[in-house]
Design an enzyme around this catalytic site. Sequence first.
Site, mmCIF file in Angstrom:
data_model
loop_
_atom_site.group_PDB
_atom_site.id
_atom_site.type_symbol
_atom_site.label_atom_id
_atom_site.label_comp_id
_atom_site.label_asym_id
_atom_site.label_seq_id
_atom_site.Cartn_x
_atom_site.Cartn_y
_atom_site.Cartn_z
ATOM 1 N N ASP A 60 2.588 5.596 -12.480
ATOM 2 C CA ASP A 60 1.507 4.851 -13.145
ATOM 3 C C ASP A 60 0.387 4.598 -12.144
ATOM 4 O O ASP A 60 -0.025 3.462 -11.904
ATOM 5 C CB ASP A 60 2.058 3.531 -13.691
ATOM 6 C CG ASP A 60 1.070 2.809 -14.610
ATOM 7 O OD1 ASP A 60 0.134 3.464 -15.103
ATOM 8 O OD2 ASP A 60 1.246 1.595 -14.828
ATOM 9 N N GLU B 275 8.258 -8.035 -0.397
ATOM 10 C CA GLU B 275 7.413 -8.159 0.791
ATOM 11 C C GLU B 275 5.980 -8.473 0.374
ATOM 12 O O GLU B 275 5.445 -7.892 -0.568
ATOM 13 C CB GLU B 275 7.459 -6.834 1.561
ATOM 14 C CG GLU B 275 6.507 -6.734 2.726
ATOM 15 C CD GLU B 275 6.443 -5.326 3.288
ATOM 16 O OE1 GLU B 275 5.784 -5.138 4.339
ATOM 17 O OE2 GLU B 275 7.042 -4.405 2.685
ATOM 18 N N PHE B 276 5.353 -9.392 1.109
ATOM 19 C CA PHE B 276 3.932 -9.660 0.899
ATOM 20 C C PHE B 276 3.125 -8.791 1.853
ATOM 21 O O PHE B 276 3.360 -8.802 3.060
ATOM 22 C CB PHE B 276 3.598 -11.135 1.140
ATOM 23 C CG PHE B 276 2.146 -11.455 0.922
ATOM 24 C CD1 PHE B 276 1.674 -11.742 -0.352
ATOM 25 C CD2 PHE B 276 1.244 -11.433 1.971
ATOM 26 C CE1 PHE B 276 0.322 -12.016 -0.573
ATOM 27 C CE2 PHE B 276 -0.100 -11.705 1.774
ATOM 28 C CZ PHE B 276 -0.555 -11.998 0.497
ATOM 29 N N ILE B 277 2.197 -8.020 1.313
ATOM 30 C CA ILE B 277 1.339 -7.161 2.124
ATOM 31 C C ILE B 277 -0.077 -7.715 2.090
ATOM 32 O O ILE B 277 -0.640 -7.932 1.011
ATOM 33 C CB ILE B 277 1.354 -5.708 1.612
ATOM 34 C CG1 ILE B 277 2.767 -5.116 1.730
ATOM 35 C CG2 ILE B 277 0.335 -4.850 2.374
ATOM 36 C CD1 ILE B 277 2.898 -3.706 1.173
#
Length: 333
Positions: free
Chosen positions: A237, A132-134
Amino acid sequence: MAVTHLGSISFSSSMPSVSCPSLKHPINFNKNKPLIVAAMSDDPVREWILSEGKATQIKGISPIGGGCINRATRYDTDAGSFFVKTNRSIGPSMFEGEALGLNAMYETGSIRVPKPYKVGSLPTGGSYIIMEFIEFGASRGDQSALGRKLAEMHKAAKSEKGFGFHVDNTIGSTPQINTWMSGWVEFFAEHRLGYQLKMAREQYGDPTIYERGQRLARNLGPLFKNVVIEPCLLHGDLWSGNMTYDKNGEPVILDPACYYGHNEAEFGMSWCAGFGGDFYKAYFEVMPEQPGFEERRDLYMLYHYLNHYNLFGSGYRSSAMSIIDDYLRMLNI
C-alpha cells in the site's frame, strides 16, 4: 489476554479525510495460530512500556495526526519514545497482520521500517500496537535511495510457498485475502481483482463493472508473456502517506498491507505516490525492468482504484471502469 510470539513481536489478543467504512467481511487472521489465555491489564500499553519496554518513567503522552481508522500516540519515556496505535472497535487481528508485515520487512535489513514490539487487546474493547518511534525529517527526500532500497527489499525476501502471506490482512479497512497460491496470475485475478469486484457488486449493485472486470480477470495471461515472476515481499500500500524520511534522510515506509507478489504490483498506488524518474532508474538497477512493464502498470493501479471505489464511493468508479475498458480493447476480449 492471549499471547503468542513471532521473532521479537509479542501478540496479545484479548487516509484521506473522508468517511471510513467499517469492516463488512470479518476475516480470520489466527486460523493457524494457537493462543494461550492469560489475564489482561487495565492499561496494557503502559504495563508493557514499564516492563518489557524497559522504561521506569513515562514523561509524556501526545497525540499524533493519523488517518480515519486508528488513533496514533507518542509515548516519551526515560528509555526512549514509542509509537502506539489504537482502535476502539476492531480486535487485534488487524494489528497482528500489520506487525507480521512490519517484522518481515524489518528482517530484510534493507529499507527502514518501524520495528513492531507488541500487539494486544484493550480491556474496554478494541486493540493496540506498540512499535519503534522514528523521528521523521523531510517528507520528501532522495528518490534514488527510496527506489534502490525498495528494490533491495524485493530482491532479498522471497517466499517458497508461492504468492500470498501468512495471514489475511487489510488494505485500508478492506479485508485483503492472502491465501497461498502457486500462480501469480491466478492469485491476482481471484484474491485482488475478483474480491474487489465482488465487493462492488454487493455494495453498489454494480453488475457492469463486475461483469467487465471479471472478463478481464479471466484473460490476464497475454499481459505476462515472457515475464519471470517471483513472489517478492511487498509493502502492498505504498503511497505518499506511507512513505517518508528519517532525520538522517533515509527513506522510511509505514502502514503496510504486506504479501508476497509480483514486484511490479508495488507500484499500484503510483497515481498518488509521486514516484519520479530517479526512483525508477535506481529501482531497475537492482530489479531489472521486465518486458511489458508499461502495459501492466494500469492493471496494478486497477486493484487500488477498485479498493478506493469500495471504500470511498463513486468518485473512483470512472477511473476503474476506464482501465478495465482499455484492457478489454487491448486484449480484444
